[in-house]
Design a protein around this motif. Structure first.
Motif, PDB file in Angstrom:
ATOM      1  N   LEU A 177      -3.758   7.879  15.104  1.00 42.57           N
ATOM      2  CA  LEU A 177      -2.490   8.141  14.426  1.00 42.57           C
ATOM      3  C   LEU A 177      -2.199   6.995  13.463  1.00 42.57           C
ATOM      4  N   GLU A 178      -1.907   7.345  12.229  1.00 39.07           N
ATOM      5  CA  GLU A 178      -1.618   6.339  11.223  1.00 39.07           C
ATOM      6  C   GLU A 178      -0.371   6.757  10.454  1.00 39.07           C
ATOM      7  N   ALA A 179       0.575   5.844  10.352  1.00 37.50           N
ATOM      8  CA  ALA A 179       1.789   6.187   9.622  1.00 37.50           C
ATOM      9  C   ALA A 179       1.439   6.449   8.164  1.00 37.50           C
TER      10      ALA A 179
ATOM     11  N   ASN B  17       9.896   4.532  -7.651  1.00 38.47           N
ATOM     12  CA  ASN B  17       9.357   3.838  -6.480  1.00 38.47           C
ATOM     13  C   ASN B  17       9.284   4.711  -5.241  1.00 38.47           C
ATOM     14  N   VAL B  18      10.091   5.783  -5.241  1.00 40.11           N
ATOM     15  CA  VAL B  18      10.148   6.600  -4.033  1.00 40.11           C
ATOM     16  C   VAL B  18       9.119   7.732  -4.088  1.00 40.11           C
ATOM     17  N   LEU B  19       9.015   8.338  -5.255  1.00 40.16           N
ATOM     18  CA  LEU B  19       8.113   9.479  -5.380  1.00 40.16           C
ATOM     19  C   LEU B  19       6.664   9.000  -5.465  1.00 40.16           C
ATOM     20  N   PRO B  20       5.748   9.886  -5.125  1.00 39.09           N
ATOM     21  CA  PRO B  20       4.341   9.479  -5.212  1.00 39.09           C
ATOM     22  C   PRO B  20       3.909   9.307  -6.669  1.00 39.09           C
ATOM     23  N   VAL B  21       3.177   8.249  -6.884  1.00 41.73           N
ATOM     24  CA  VAL B  21       2.763   7.937  -8.241  1.00 41.73           C
ATOM     25  C   VAL B  21       1.376   8.502  -8.525  1.00 41.73           C
ATOM     26  N   MET B  22       0.619   8.758  -7.423  1.00 36.69           N
ATOM     27  CA  MET B  22      -0.744   9.221  -7.608  1.00 36.69           C
ATOM     28  C   MET B  22      -1.101  10.148  -6.451  1.00 36.69           C
ATOM     29  N   GLU B  23      -1.679  11.270  -6.796  1.00 44.30           N
ATOM     30  CA  GLU B  23      -2.124  12.192  -5.749  1.00 44.30           C
ATOM     31  C   GLU B  23      -3.635  12.282  -5.834  1.00 44.30           C
ATOM     32  N   SER B  24      -4.275  11.776  -4.822  1.00 47.34           N
ATOM     33  CA  SER B  24      -5.741  11.829  -4.831  1.00 47.34           C
ATOM     34  C   SER B  24      -6.186  12.732  -3.697  1.00 47.34           C
TER      35      SER B  24
ATOM     36  N   MET C 179       4.446   1.375  -3.814  1.00 51.25           N
ATOM     37  CA  MET C 179       4.528   0.412  -2.709  1.00 51.25           C
ATOM     38  C   MET C 179       3.427   0.655  -1.682  1.00 51.25           C
ATOM     39  N   SER C 180       3.146   1.963  -1.374  1.00 53.63           N
ATOM     40  CA  SER C 180       2.106   2.226  -0.375  1.00 53.63           C
ATOM     41  C   SER C 180       0.749   1.811  -0.915  1.00 53.63           C
ATOM     42  N   GLY C 181       0.590   1.916  -2.246  1.00 55.44           N
ATOM     43  CA  GLY C 181      -0.651   1.448  -2.848  1.00 55.44           C
ATOM     44  C   GLY C 181      -0.798  -0.060  -2.689  1.00 55.44           C
ATOM     45  N   VAL C 182       0.310  -0.752  -2.915  1.00 54.87           N
ATOM     46  CA  VAL C 182       0.278  -2.212  -2.754  1.00 54.87           C
ATOM     47  C   VAL C 182      -0.067  -2.559  -1.308  1.00 54.87           C
TER      48      VAL C 182
ATOM     49  N   TRP D  40      -6.166  -8.889  -1.744  1.00 55.79           N
ATOM     50  CA  TRP D  40      -4.878  -9.549  -1.982  1.00 55.79           C
ATOM     51  C   TRP D  40      -4.595  -9.799  -3.454  1.00 55.79           C
ATOM     52  N   PRO D  41      -5.579 -10.288  -4.213  1.00 53.06           N
ATOM     53  CA  PRO D  41      -5.258 -10.547  -5.636  1.00 53.06           C
ATOM     54  C   PRO D  41      -4.801  -9.286  -6.340  1.00 53.06           C
ATOM     55  N   LEU D  42      -5.530  -8.185  -6.100  1.00 52.47           N
ATOM     56  CA  LEU D  42      -5.168  -6.919  -6.731  1.00 52.47           C
ATOM     57  C   LEU D  42      -3.778  -6.491  -6.298  1.00 52.47           C
ATOM     58  N   ALA D  43      -3.538  -6.633  -4.999  1.00 47.18           N
ATOM     59  CA  ALA D  43      -2.239  -6.237  -4.480  1.00 47.18           C
ATOM     60  C   ALA D  43      -1.139  -7.018  -5.162  1.00 47.18           C
ATOM     61  N   ILE D  44      -1.382  -8.314  -5.333  1.00 41.41           N
ATOM     62  CA  ILE D  44      -0.364  -9.163  -5.962  1.00 41.41           C
ATOM     63  C   ILE D  44      -0.166  -8.741  -7.412  1.00 41.41           C
ATOM     64  N   VAL D  45      -1.274  -8.495  -8.103  1.00 41.01           N
ATOM     65  CA  VAL D  45      -1.177  -8.101  -9.513  1.00 41.01           C
ATOM     66  C   VAL D  45      -0.349  -6.826  -9.646  1.00 41.01           C
TER      67      VAL D  45
END
Lengths: 560, 214
Positions: free
Chosen positions: A66-68, B67-74, B86-89, B98-103
């Motif tokens: 399970l993953e959020a 920020n709330v809606l999905p930015v990318m659907e893969s 945010m979930s991508g970050v 980490w560097p990518l996340a920070i960027v």
């Protein structure tokens, strides 16, 4: 229009801008942007709120897979939601998965809606959830039928065997133990797989197990109130009074355990289709299951004074080879009056099997009692017999023993005592014992003394015979011999002469009677003459009969 | 900080934004057309404060769905997933980039937000005729203008991915609704920064009433 000069510091030379008509709108238009964006934002927000489905919580033993934000909730492989958070409950006993579902699913979130995690698993000989190896686990859903809405659920640890929309019906079986059955074990009907065991649980009092089995659609109609379910797991090896018995349903059930059901012939009994509530027993084997239903049983007590070693509950009560009942319980009692130890054996007699059903069962119990009284009067008795020399098992035999002592039935006592007669083993023992007792009672010493005196007197007698009788006897024998010698010398020659004469007489007689002898020939011609005379006489008599007048008128001339 | 010498506004002159020609407005008027190139001329950017506010409010509103809606659907054979910024970050961070996340975090979350806050602060200070640290505020404005275009970074990334990853059954990536909102935020903040007139920062020090024209 002013001409340009290089002296830029000369402010007087600065050109004048062309006049612009004042526009009142310019400063209002910019506000359209936030208004439009607010409208768009508001519409998105409203849409999100409108489309927002119910949020539910499902608890599991552990959060494996399970993953959020990753794990989906699927119904029939259609995505209907997403796990938003996986947390622990307060006492760290269970995992709480919070999931957001689509709005349309809201009416199906009822009390008996079930959730489980679909992971790759191997159980009951089947492999399931292989696709989740790549896509990751998801939460499976099966809708319920209840009307009560719910938002928090306890998830199942194993996927349910059958979903709510599987055509068929669930039945409840009670059993003493689980044997080798597991959830997912097959249910057979005529060796076809007709369903599966869905779940089992120990009864609250710990005295049995309750199993739930699901029978699929085409087979449900064969489950009636008279149907028997029995354990068909593996190999059933039984050793009892009737010998060794091996039963096996199928190789699958050998490995997985299984249940089979069968419906015995309904002897005119009214049969209705079974419902989910119909109570069923799970019999340990087919033979048990297909025993006649204990609808019309008479309970009796058999009191044996001999050992019942080898008699077990379940042993057959047999009437000349027909099983008509079974032993239910064996106890040991002390008869308070006599202080003797007796062994009462409770038996159930299935009246139906004694073909009393048609005539007796319908009637009042008095009639039945009278009938049994008559049978007992004729010598019906119960007896212990050895069923198998191999196992030493005993069974109870009912039979007629006309020589048995009269034993009236006492119908007041319940259960009624049916008179017994000692078993064959016991009779033999008794006979041997009585012989031994008789031998014991013989006055062997006296016999021996008498024999000795008898021998003495016999001895004396023989001596006397020797001394006194023998000389006389010798004289008698000598005189006999002399007599015989005289007969030899005097009588025998005379007798020889007589025999010769007799032979001569016989020869002459023989000659006289031979066929060619003159006497014979004479006799033959004489007889022929007599025959002719008799013939003539008969002719005459005939003529006279036809022509009686001839006696007076004389013989007529025959007309030419 | 008091300015040395007179400003154009003090001398009643306007500079053309397009060709730089100085001109005086017609008598009684506060603006006009450039006598040389015909562009609109004014002492200060017209309605600068109001416009900036309007655009800022619009970008704040759109920042929420961005920020709330999905930015990318893969979606791929391994299943489909939708990601917000945010979930991508978080994903990048958790997976160790980490560097990518920070960027991504800085470019897509911090910068637009910082721009909005900075512009709101500048606009407020101008409106209140604040005389506090005009040099710093001007510098801040320059930074805002400079950084603006770089916060388009993840829109570029998404645009590239959407163009590249279209393998139908195997994997596809589509831009989500947030991408649009995010792009709108970036554009709106850039326009807001453009509509802000940094000269207004200095007007209170000169005792000019530039706001009359802004």
């Amino acid at each position: 229009m002013a001409e340009h000069t290089p002296e830029s510091d000369n402010l007087d030379r600065v050109a004048t801008a062309r006049e612009q008509p004042k526009s009142r709108w310019s400063f209002q238009i910019v506000w359209l942007i936030p208004i439009v964006s607010a409208l768009i934002g508001g519409w998105l927000a409203v849409k999100a709120i409108m489309e927002r489905g119910p949020t539910i919580t499902v608890t599991f033993q552990n959060a494996e897979g399970l993953e959020a934000g990753k794990t989906k909730v699927k119904y029939k492989d259609v995505e209907i939601g997403m796990v938003k958070a996986v947390t622990l409950d307060k006492d760290l006993k269970r995992v709480v998965a919070t999931a957001e579902l689509v709005k349309d699913f809201s009416p199906h979130l009822v009390e008996d809606t079930r959730f489980w995690v679909v992971r790759p698993r191997i159980s009951g000989g089947t492999v399931s959830g292989l696709s989740t190896l790549l896509s990751g686990s998801y939460i499976g859903v099966d809708t319920g039928k209840s009307n009560k809405h719910r938002a928090s659920f306890a998830g199942l640890e194993t996927p349910p065997i059958v979903t709510i929309d599987t055509p068929g019906r669930e039945f409840t079986l009670r059993s003493h133990n689980l044997a080798s059955i597991d959830s997912g074990s097959p249910v057979f009907f005529r060796k076809l797989q007709a369903g599966q065991v869905t779940s089992y649980q120990l009864d609250k009092d710990g005295k049995g197990v309750t199993l739930k089995v699901f029978v699929n659609e085409p087979f449900v109609q064969f489950v009636t109130t008279n149907t028997r379910f029995f354990n068909a797991s593996g190999v059933d090896l039984k050793l009892d009074a009737s010998g060794i018995e091996v039963q096996m349903q199928s190789v699958v059930s050998l490995l997985l355990g299984g249940i089979a059901f069968e419906t015995p012939d309904d002897n005119g009994r009214v049969v209705t289709a079974a419902t989910t509530e119909t109570p069923f027993r799970l019999y340990p084997n087919r033979a048990e299951a297909l025993k006649n239903p204990d609808t019309d049983l008479a309970k009796f007590v058999l009191v044996f004074s001999e050992s019942v070693r080898g008699l077990a509950p379940g042993a057959p009560v047999d009437f000349r080879g027909v099983v008509v009942g079974e032993v239910v319980a064996i106890r040991a009692d002390i008869d308070p009056k006599t202080g003797q130890i007796i062994i009462p054996v409770d038996v159930n007699i299935y009246a139906e099997r004694m073909r009393l059903r048609s005539r007796i069962a319908a009637k009042a119990p008095e009639a039945r009692q009278a009938f049994i009284d008559r049978l007992v009067d004729k010598g019906l008795r119960a007896q212990l017999r050895t069923g198998s020399l191999l196992t030493g098992q005993l069974y109870v035999a009912l039979d007629f023993f006309p020589q048995a002592k009269k034993a009236p039935m006492n119908w007041a006592a319940t259960p009624t005592v049916l008179p017994t007669t000692p078993g064959a083993r016991q009779e033999l023992q008794q006979a041997i014992a009585s012989v031994a007792a008789k031998i014991d009672r013989l006055p062997l010493d006296e016999i021996a003394r008498d024999a000795r005196t008898m021998m003495g007197s016999a001895d004396k007698l023989i001596r006397r015979v020797d001394t006194e009788v023998t000389p006389d006897l010798r004289q008698t024998l000598q005189s006999g011999t002399r007599l015989l010698q005289r007969v030899d010398v005097e009588v025998v020659p005379e007798a020889g002469q007589m025999i010769v004469d007799a032979r001569k007489a016989l020869v002459s007689a023989d000659r006289m009677l031979a066929s060619e002898s003159p006497i014979q020939q004479d006799a033959r011609s004489t007889m022929r003459e007599v025959q002719k005379a008799a013939h003539a006489f008969r002719m005459l008599a005939d003529y006279l009969e036809r022509n009686p007048s001839a006696l007076l008128m004389g013989k007529k001339e025959d007309t030419p | 900080m008091s300015a040395t010498g007179a400003s154009a506004y003090r001398l009643g002159l306007m500079a053309c934004h397009t060709c730089g020609k100085l001109a005086r407005p017609a008598p009684g008027a506060h603006e006009g057309w450039c006598p040389r190139c015909g562009a609109s001329m004014h002492f200060r950017k017209p309605n600068s404060i109001t416009r900036t506010w309007a655009l800022l409010i619009a970008s704040v509103i759109l920042y929420i769905p961005a920020n709330v809606l999905p930015v990318m659907e893969s979606s791929s054979i391994l299943g489909s997933q939708t990601d917000t910024i945010m979930s991508g970050v978080v994903y990048l961070w958790v997976s160790g980039s980490w560097p990518l996340a920070i960027v991504v975090f800085v470019a897509s979350v911090v910068v637009p937000l910082a721009k909005i806050i900075a512009l709101a602060f500048l606009n407020t200070s101008v409106q209140m005729r604040s005389t506090w640290q005009p040099v710093q505020r001007t510098r801040l404005y320059r930074v805002v203008e400079l950084v603006g275009r770089w916060s388009m970074l993840d829109i570029y990334v998404i645009a590239l991915l959407v163009a590249l990853v279209q393998l139908k059954a195997v994997a596809t990536i589509n831009a989500g609704p947030a991408a649009l909102a995010f792009a709108a935020v970036v554009v709106l903040t850039m326009v807001a920064a453009m509509s802000f007139d940094p000269r207004l920062i200095w007007d209170p020090l000169e005792n000019n009433d530039g706001r009359a024209h802004a």
